[in-house]
Motif scaffolding. Sequence first.
Motif, PDB file in Angstrom:
ATOM      1  N   ASN A 218      28.956 -11.217  10.197  1.00 50.92           N
ATOM      2  CA  ASN A 218      29.446 -10.477  11.355  1.00 50.92           C
ATOM      3  C   ASN A 218      30.828 -10.955  11.796  1.00 50.92           C
ATOM      4  O   ASN A 218      31.586 -10.208  12.419  1.00 50.92           O
ATOM      5  CB  ASN A 218      28.466 -10.594  12.518  1.00 50.92           C
ATOM      6  N   THR A 219      31.156 -12.220  11.494  1.00 45.74           N
ATOM      7  CA  THR A 219      32.459 -12.768  11.850  1.00 45.74           C
ATOM      8  C   THR A 219      33.561 -12.276  10.923  1.00 45.74           C
ATOM      9  O   THR A 219      34.652 -11.914  11.358  1.00 45.74           O
ATOM     10  CB  THR A 219      32.425 -14.308  11.811  1.00 45.74           C
ATOM     11  N   PHE A 220      33.265 -12.228   9.611  1.00 42.82           N
ATOM     12  CA  PHE A 220      34.310 -11.944   8.635  1.00 42.82           C
ATOM     13  C   PHE A 220      34.367 -10.502   8.157  1.00 42.82           C
ATOM     14  O   PHE A 220      35.194 -10.170   7.311  1.00 42.82           O
ATOM     15  CB  PHE A 220      34.159 -12.879   7.437  1.00 42.82           C
TER      16      PHE A 220
ATOM     17  N   LEU B 171      30.382 -22.697   9.052  1.00 41.77           N
ATOM     18  CA  LEU B 171      31.619 -22.556   9.801  1.00 41.77           C
ATOM     19  C   LEU B 171      31.898 -21.082  10.056  1.00 41.77           C
ATOM     20  O   LEU B 171      31.871 -20.278   9.137  1.00 41.77           O
ATOM     21  CB  LEU B 171      32.794 -23.151   9.015  1.00 41.77           C
ATOM     22  N   SER B 172      32.146 -20.739  11.279  1.00 40.18           N
ATOM     23  CA  SER B 172      32.552 -19.384  11.618  1.00 40.18           C
ATOM     24  C   SER B 172      33.864 -19.473  12.373  1.00 40.18           C
ATOM     25  O   SER B 172      33.975 -20.214  13.342  1.00 40.18           O
ATOM     26  CB  SER B 172      31.492 -18.690  12.477  1.00 40.18           C
ATOM     27  N   SER B 173      34.846 -18.713  11.915  1.00 36.87           N
ATOM     28  CA  SER B 173      36.137 -18.776  12.573  1.00 36.87           C
ATOM     29  C   SER B 173      36.555 -17.411  13.081  1.00 36.87           C
ATOM     30  O   SER B 173      36.567 -17.140  14.254  1.00 36.87           O
ATOM     31  CB  SER B 173      37.185 -19.334  11.617  1.00 36.87           C
ATOM     32  N   GLY B 174      36.867 -16.520  12.143  1.00 34.20           N
ATOM     33  CA  GLY B 174      37.363 -15.221  12.551  1.00 34.20           C
ATOM     34  C   GLY B 174      38.724 -15.318  13.224  1.00 34.20           C
ATOM     35  O   GLY B 174      39.162 -14.414  13.920  1.00 34.20           O
ATOM     36  N   TRP B 175      39.414 -16.431  13.014  1.00 34.15           N
ATOM     37  CA  TRP B 175      40.725 -16.658  13.632  1.00 34.15           C
ATOM     38  C   TRP B 175      41.690 -15.537  13.284  1.00 34.15           C
ATOM     39  O   TRP B 175      42.312 -14.943  14.141  1.00 34.15           O
ATOM     40  CB  TRP B 175      41.250 -18.001  13.155  1.00 34.15           C
TER      41      TRP B 175
ATOM     42  N   GLY C 201      25.332 -12.239  -2.231  1.00 35.62           N
ATOM     43  CA  GLY C 201      25.833 -12.794  -0.982  1.00 35.62           C
ATOM     44  C   GLY C 201      27.337 -12.820  -0.836  1.00 35.62           C
ATOM     45  O   GLY C 201      28.078 -12.092  -1.482  1.00 35.62           O
ATOM     46  N   ARG C 202      27.805 -13.676   0.089  1.00 40.46           N
ATOM     47  CA  ARG C 202      29.217 -13.961   0.334  1.00 40.46           C
ATOM     48  C   ARG C 202      30.034 -12.731   0.711  1.00 40.46           C
ATOM     49  O   ARG C 202      31.174 -12.586   0.312  1.00 40.46           O
ATOM     50  CB  ARG C 202      29.822 -14.680  -0.870  1.00 40.46           C
ATOM     51  N   CYS C 203      29.397 -11.821   1.457  1.00 40.56           N
ATOM     52  CA  CYS C 203      30.077 -10.619   1.964  1.00 40.56           C
ATOM     53  C   CYS C 203      30.629  -9.747   0.842  1.00 40.56           C
ATOM     54  O   CYS C 203      31.541  -8.930   1.075  1.00 40.56           O
ATOM     55  CB  CYS C 203      31.214 -10.988   2.917  1.00 40.56           C
ATOM     56  N   ALA C 204      30.101  -9.890  -0.357  1.00 45.38           N
ATOM     57  CA  ALA C 204      30.645  -9.151  -1.501  1.00 45.38           C
ATOM     58  C   ALA C 204      30.557  -7.643  -1.305  1.00 45.38           C
ATOM     59  O   ALA C 204      31.445  -6.904  -1.754  1.00 45.38           O
ATOM     60  CB  ALA C 204      29.908  -9.550  -2.785  1.00 45.38           C
ATOM     61  N   ASP C 205      29.509  -7.170  -0.639  1.00 40.20           N
ATOM     62  CA  ASP C 205      29.381  -5.732  -0.416  1.00 40.20           C
ATOM     63  C   ASP C 205      30.566  -5.189   0.374  1.00 40.20           C
ATOM     64  O   ASP C 205      31.154  -4.167   0.020  1.00 40.20           O
ATOM     65  CB  ASP C 205      28.069  -5.414   0.314  1.00 40.20           C
ATOM     66  N   TYR C 206      30.940  -5.900   1.420  1.00 42.19           N
ATOM     67  CA  TYR C 206      32.055  -5.463   2.256  1.00 42.19           C
ATOM     68  C   TYR C 206      33.389  -5.657   1.546  1.00 42.19           C
ATOM     69  O   TYR C 206      34.266  -4.787   1.584  1.00 42.19           O
ATOM     70  CB  TYR C 206      32.051  -6.233   3.578  1.00 42.19           C
TER      71      TYR C 206
END
Length: 212
Positions: free
Chosen positions: A175-177, A57-61, A114-119
């Motif tokens: 890239n979305t989050f 799922l990609s949202s970026g809402w 994973g899971r965007c932890a770096d950002y």
Amino acid sequence: MKKYITISREYGSGGRLIGKMVAEQLGYAFYDKEIIDMAAEESGLSAEFIKKTEQNLSSGWLYNLLLGTSYAGTSAGGVGQPVGQAVLPLADQIFNAERKIILGLTKEPCVIVGRCADYILSTSDQIDNKDLLNVFIYADIEAKIKRIEEIYKETESCAKKTIIQIDKRRANHYNTFTENTWGDRKNYDMMINSSTAGIEATAKWIVEMAKY
């Protein structure tokens, strides 16, 4: 000494195993799939649902709503909490839950896969970036295919297709989050080709780098 190490990885590169080895050698806590169970408890969604959908799922809402201010970099409210008259889409609920869990894990030294932890950690005011080491692990396609063939007993063509699909989903999700690009060298302290020296040597390199 780095207190927090994040491992971003291409599918089939051995990133999870490498991260686990790094944690064991440093005596750090290790988190990967465990975050799913924690996020399930946080969000009220089932662990099985999160496992199946967290990167599909990609949202970026909320990202779009804030016109360029990343959701990952904002203060997170309750999961599923209405914003105005709207309720966050499931993708955002899952991401928000995992973000809160990841930030909570920094009470002790740890390795997170994973899971965007770096950002999430690098943009948080809770973390001193001097304590953070962000690593991206990749591998030659031939090595990744061989690894997937051996672990999951897939044919070469199926393994290659799976690798491409999963890496595409990981990139889209990241890239979305976040405001960064998945796999861009500017976002990491180390980028290592695990095909070069193998899984164990790659883990040792990361451990050595963590000492600085």
